[in-house]
Motif scaffolding. Structure first.
Motif: not given
Length: 126
Positions: A19, A22-23, A26-27, A29-30
């Protein structure tokens, strides 16, 4: 008062939990694609030049020594790894010496010559 806690803490097996990875992704990609990095500009434009321009040229002091050390490295059976061990300097510095980007001290030159099974005195006047 202690500093901020680390954002990612490995679990008991020494691995980062899924996790957390994954976080992080995601950060990332933003934020979008990374911006290109540019080397820092010199404070005075005439002070610095690209490293290839810093190499010694024929006729400059240190050029014969650079050529001799490069020749010794290429013709001896001594590897760069053993030169690193025997001279006490980094592999990067060995490559910079032999390419003419850096001029070594006499101590490093002596250790380099001895590592390549050559008399250091033969390099003294270069």
């Amino acid at each position: 008062m202690s500093g901020p806690a680390p954002a990612v803490v490995p679990n008991s097996t020494g691995r980062i939990p899924r996790y957390c990875v994954d976080n992080m992704l995601k950060g990332r990609m933003k934020r979008g694609p990374a911006s290109p990095r540019h080397p820092a500009a010199p404070k005075n434009p005439g002070d610095a030049a690209p490293s290839s321009a810093n190499r010694l040229l024929p006729g400059q002091a240190g050029y014969p020594l650079s050529c001799a050390l490069s020749y010794l490295r290429r013709t001896s059976e001594t590897t760069v790894g053993s030169l690193v061990f025997l001279t006490g300097v980094s592999a990067s510095y060995i490559y910079r010496i032999t390419s003419g980007e850096r001029t070594p001290t006499w101590e490093v030159t002596q250790r380099f010559a001895i590592a390549c099974e050559t008399e250091p005195e033969d390099l003294m006047f270069l």
